[in-house]
Design a protein around this motif. Sequence first.
Motif, PDB file in Angstrom:
ATOM      1  N   MET A 240      40.609  58.998  41.143  1.00  0.00           N
ATOM      2  CA  MET A 240      39.478  58.872  40.385  1.00  0.00           C
ATOM      3  C   MET A 240      39.920  58.055  38.983  1.00  0.00           C
ATOM      4  O   MET A 240      39.396  57.020  38.486  1.00  0.00           O
ATOM      5  N   ALA A 241      40.891  58.552  38.515  1.00  0.00           N
ATOM      6  CA  ALA A 241      41.409  58.274  37.324  1.00  0.00           C
ATOM      7  C   ALA A 241      42.207  56.878  37.445  1.00  0.00           C
ATOM      8  O   ALA A 241      41.634  55.929  36.526  1.00  0.00           O
ATOM      9  N   MET A 242      42.656  56.415  38.620  1.00  0.00           N
ATOM     10  CA  MET A 242      43.109  55.245  38.762  1.00  0.00           C
ATOM     11  C   MET A 242      42.028  54.191  38.907  1.00  0.00           C
ATOM     12  O   MET A 242      41.932  53.058  38.420  1.00  0.00           O
ATOM     13  N   TYR A 243      41.000  54.715  39.682  1.00  0.00           N
ATOM     14  CA  TYR A 243      39.669  53.667  39.879  1.00  0.00           C
ATOM     15  C   TYR A 243      39.083  53.353  38.616  1.00  0.00           C
ATOM     16  O   TYR A 243      38.730  52.150  38.518  1.00  0.00           O
ATOM     17  N   ALA A 244      38.895  54.534  37.609  1.00  0.00           N
ATOM     18  CA  ALA A 244      38.386  54.152  36.359  1.00  0.00           C
ATOM     19  C   ALA A 244      39.115  53.311  35.637  1.00  0.00           C
ATOM     20  O   ALA A 244      38.464  52.444  34.934  1.00  0.00           O
ATOM     21  N   TYR A 245      40.439  53.335  35.685  1.00  0.00           N
ATOM     22  CA  TYR A 245      41.152  52.625  34.853  1.00  0.00           C
ATOM     23  C   TYR A 245      41.081  50.824  35.361  1.00  0.00           C
ATOM     24  O   TYR A 245      40.967  49.964  34.944  1.00  0.00           O
ATOM     25  N   ASP A 246      40.900  50.866  36.827  1.00  0.00           N
ATOM     26  CA  ASP A 246      40.754  49.672  37.515  1.00  0.00           C
ATOM     27  C   ASP A 246      39.715  48.703  37.339  1.00  0.00           C
ATOM     28  O   ASP A 246      39.509  47.572  37.321  1.00  0.00           O
ATOM     29  N   VAL A 247      38.635  49.808  37.418  1.00  0.00           N
ATOM     30  CA  VAL A 247      37.128  49.016  37.477  1.00  0.00           C
ATOM     31  C   VAL A 247      36.756  48.646  36.316  1.00  0.00           C
ATOM     32  O   VAL A 247      35.672  47.906  36.417  1.00  0.00           O
ATOM     33  N   LYS A 248      37.215  48.958  35.277  1.00  0.00           N
ATOM     34  CA  LYS A 248      36.537  48.722  33.901  1.00  0.00           C
ATOM     35  C   LYS A 248      36.393  47.179  33.764  1.00  0.00           C
ATOM     36  O   LYS A 248      35.399  46.838  33.100  1.00  0.00           O
ATOM     37  N   VAL A 255      33.098  53.425  35.290  1.00  0.00           N
ATOM     38  CA  VAL A 255      34.024  54.134  34.447  1.00  0.00           C
ATOM     39  C   VAL A 255      33.986  55.520  34.283  1.00  0.00           C
ATOM     40  O   VAL A 255      34.569  56.713  34.612  1.00  0.00           O
ATOM     41  N   SER A 256      32.700  55.792  33.399  1.00  0.00           N
ATOM     42  CA  SER A 256      32.395  57.025  33.012  1.00  0.00           C
ATOM     43  C   SER A 256      32.284  58.075  34.111  1.00  0.00           C
ATOM     44  O   SER A 256      32.906  59.436  34.002  1.00  0.00           O
ATOM     45  N   PRO A 257      31.613  57.973  35.135  1.00  0.00           N
ATOM     46  CA  PRO A 257      31.282  58.966  36.430  1.00  0.00           C
ATOM     47  C   PRO A 257      32.740  59.281  37.132  1.00  0.00           C
ATOM     48  O   PRO A 257      33.018  60.446  37.468  1.00  0.00           O
ATOM     49  N   ALA A 258      33.637  58.083  37.286  1.00  0.00           N
ATOM     50  CA  ALA A 258      34.789  58.420  37.674  1.00  0.00           C
ATOM     51  C   ALA A 258      35.965  59.352  36.814  1.00  0.00           C
ATOM     52  O   ALA A 258      36.653  59.955  37.353  1.00  0.00           O
ATOM     53  N   VAL A 259      35.861  59.039  35.487  1.00  0.00           N
ATOM     54  CA  VAL A 259      36.614  59.647  34.797  1.00  0.00           C
ATOM     55  C   VAL A 259      36.065  61.296  34.659  1.00  0.00           C
ATOM     56  O   VAL A 259      36.902  61.989  34.535  1.00  0.00           O
ATOM     57  N   ALA A 260      34.862  61.419  34.707  1.00  0.00           N
ATOM     58  CA  ALA A 260      34.122  62.627  34.541  1.00  0.00           C
ATOM     59  C   ALA A 260      34.722  63.510  35.890  1.00  0.00           C
ATOM     60  O   ALA A 260      35.236  64.541  35.793  1.00  0.00           O
ATOM     61  N   ALA A 261      34.499  62.881  36.965  1.00  0.00           N
ATOM     62  CA  ALA A 261      35.043  63.551  38.331  1.00  0.00           C
ATOM     63  C   ALA A 261      36.505  63.703  38.363  1.00  0.00           C
ATOM     64  O   ALA A 261      36.969  64.981  38.597  1.00  0.00           O
ATOM     65  N   ALA A 262      37.310  62.922  37.681  1.00  0.00           N
ATOM     66  CA  ALA A 262      38.740  63.281  37.844  1.00  0.00           C
ATOM     67  C   ALA A 262      39.219  64.189  36.738  1.00  0.00           C
ATOM     68  O   ALA A 262      39.979  65.257  37.002  1.00  0.00           O
ATOM     69  N   GLU A 263      38.360  64.283  35.637  1.00  0.00           N
ATOM     70  CA  GLU A 263      38.885  65.284  34.698  1.00  0.00           C
ATOM     71  C   GLU A 263      38.267  66.809  35.168  1.00  0.00           C
ATOM     72  O   GLU A 263      39.086  67.862  34.894  1.00  0.00           O
ATOM     73  N   LYS A 264      37.091  66.759  35.821  1.00  0.00           N
ATOM     74  CA  LYS A 264      36.653  68.208  36.518  1.00  0.00           C
ATOM     75  C   LYS A 264      37.778  68.650  37.377  1.00  0.00           C
ATOM     76  O   LYS A 264      37.798  69.811  37.540  1.00  0.00           O
ATOM     77  N   ALA A 265      38.214  67.818  38.145  1.00  0.00           N
ATOM     78  CA  ALA A 265      39.135  68.032  39.343  1.00  0.00           C
ATOM     79  C   ALA A 265      40.393  68.474  38.692  1.00  0.00           C
ATOM     80  O   ALA A 265      41.062  69.593  39.004  1.00  0.00           O
ATOM     81  N   PHE A 266      40.840  68.104  37.793  1.00  0.00           N
ATOM     82  CA  PHE A 266      42.106  68.332  36.992  1.00  0.00           C
ATOM     83  C   PHE A 266      42.023  69.635  36.286  1.00  0.00           C
ATOM     84  O   PHE A 266      43.006  70.584  36.266  1.00  0.00           O
ATOM     85  N   ARG A 267      40.922  69.982  35.642  1.00  0.00           N
ATOM     86  CA  ARG A 267      40.461  71.145  35.069  1.00  0.00           C
ATOM     87  C   ARG A 267      40.777  72.250  36.134  1.00  0.00           C
ATOM     88  O   ARG A 267      41.238  73.481  35.813  1.00  0.00           O
ATOM     89  N   PHE A 268      40.321  72.202  37.421  1.00  0.00           N
ATOM     90  CA  PHE A 268      40.441  73.225  38.411  1.00  0.00           C
ATOM     91  C   PHE A 268      41.970  73.366  38.841  1.00  0.00           C
ATOM     92  O   PHE A 268      42.110  74.685  38.856  1.00  0.00           O
ATOM     93  N   ILE A 269      42.679  72.435  38.631  1.00  0.00           N
ATOM     94  CA  ILE A 269      44.207  72.780  39.270  1.00  0.00           C
ATOM     95  C   ILE A 269      44.978  72.961  37.831  1.00  0.00           C
ATOM     96  O   ILE A 269      46.283  73.404  38.005  1.00  0.00           O
ATOM     97  N   ALA A 270      44.487  72.982  36.638  1.00  0.00           N
ATOM     98  CA  ALA A 270      45.520  72.978  35.533  1.00  0.00           C
ATOM     99  C   ALA A 270      46.336  74.072  35.490  1.00  0.00           C
ATOM    100  O   ALA A 270      47.284  73.999  34.743  1.00  0.00           O
ATOM    101  N   ASN A 271      45.656  75.558  35.761  1.00  0.00           N
ATOM    102  CA  ASN A 271      46.306  76.439  35.891  1.00  0.00           C
ATOM    103  C   ASN A 271      47.288  76.693  37.290  1.00  0.00           C
ATOM    104  O   ASN A 271      47.775  77.810  36.954  1.00  0.00           O
TER     105      ASN A 271
END
Length: 459
Positions: A240-248, A255-271
């Motif tokens: 999702m982060a890669m897609y947000a970077y390329d689709v701009k 961009v914004s929906p993809a970044v939001a989805a990517a960051e939400k997923a990363f927060r789940f695995i951060a720990n």
Amino acid sequence: MKGKIRLVLCFCICLCLMGCSFSDFKKSQIQVEDEERKQGTLGLKPDFSYEKKEQVPTILVDQLGYYPKAMKQAYFQFSEETTSLVYSLRNQKSKEEVYSGILQPLGLQEKNGKYIYVADFSEFETEGKYYFYQKNLGYSDVFTIGDQLWKPLEEDLLRKLQEQKESTVAELSYETATLLLCLELFPEQTNLWDLVTQNVEKLMTVQDPKTGSVYGEFPQNPTHEGVVSLSATAQFAGVMAMYAYDVKDYDRGQVSPAVAAAEKAFRFIANSLEGIPYDLGLFATTQLYRTTGKSGYKNTVFQYLDLEESLQQYSEMDYRIFGWEAFLTSRYGVDKKRDGETMKKLLGKAEDLSKSCSRLQYSIEGETDWKEYSGLLQSMMLMGVANYIIENHEYSNILQNYLHYFLGRNPYSTSFVENYGSRFFTEGDCIQDPINSSRLLFLVYGADAGNTVEVLEES
């Protein structure tokens, strides 16, 4: 006088009788011989029920062909060393010789016990259909010299990817990351965007909107309860982060929906990053850092780069190449030391691969069983990224050599792509799955990008 006349008449009558007898005997003999010919040897009828086995050529060519300006080589397999080194290139239609040369020895191919010789006909650039002839080996398959040879293959691979159904989130994530890498390295391939968008929309359906976690399988029905997968969540975050970077530059509204989805997923695995394969953690963090520029991601990226790779666990598909490429192409300030180390690591692997290709027959990295083509395709993704970063003509040639290998210039004289070439592996044996189909598409783009390069000498 009358007595003499009687003697002469008697003699003539005897001759006539003898002539009739000899004539009858000769007719009888001819009839017997004709009957024997009809029945065959020993009076048996010939049996034509057996099937003649196809003679696979031992002169190996790309069964699609070669671009006029590119390096062009064919391989000749002999059962023993030979001094008969003259070969002929002939026009398919006229059968006339249009080019000839002397074979150069490459040595013994240990796996099949064949002695390999190479014919370099790079200087011959006339477009048309041709085949090789060598007096001890016979004829090669027919191939073409011309432009746009691989375009139909590109289109068919893309159509196949559109029709294929991925069974897991992991498959679709890797395929999508590969297509996005194609768009970064070969931005003219805008026809990929429809498929990428379709894939991203499908991936969005497996993320839990509350937790950000991602299921490992696509639901079979509306009531299906999915099982959360840390690895799938890391893959999702990176894609999702890669897609947000390329689709701009293509559709900024995505961009914004993809970044939001990517960051939400990363927060789940951060720990739980220690429970995720090294390459997936590197992939997710480098892609998020390149897209957002946030210092928190930068610090995590540095932690990954400082880890000893040899001690780490990798996922089955190995996402390191996507992580390295993202880190090296980031527009944000990076640490020069780590940047240099990452560049050295990538180019070092590319150089090792290049040296291996130059030493071994068929211009590929090793004597690989044809069913192990997945590793060869993955190596070419690394080579394609290295070529993108430093634009090395030698790397461009290697990409072309690998595509020639997959299209028939291999020990089996058989194409790995169904419906392409004079002989090809059929369904179940050829490249069919979406992961390797996307890798092959990357290879076609990489090889095609260098098809106008002038003839180069091999290193």
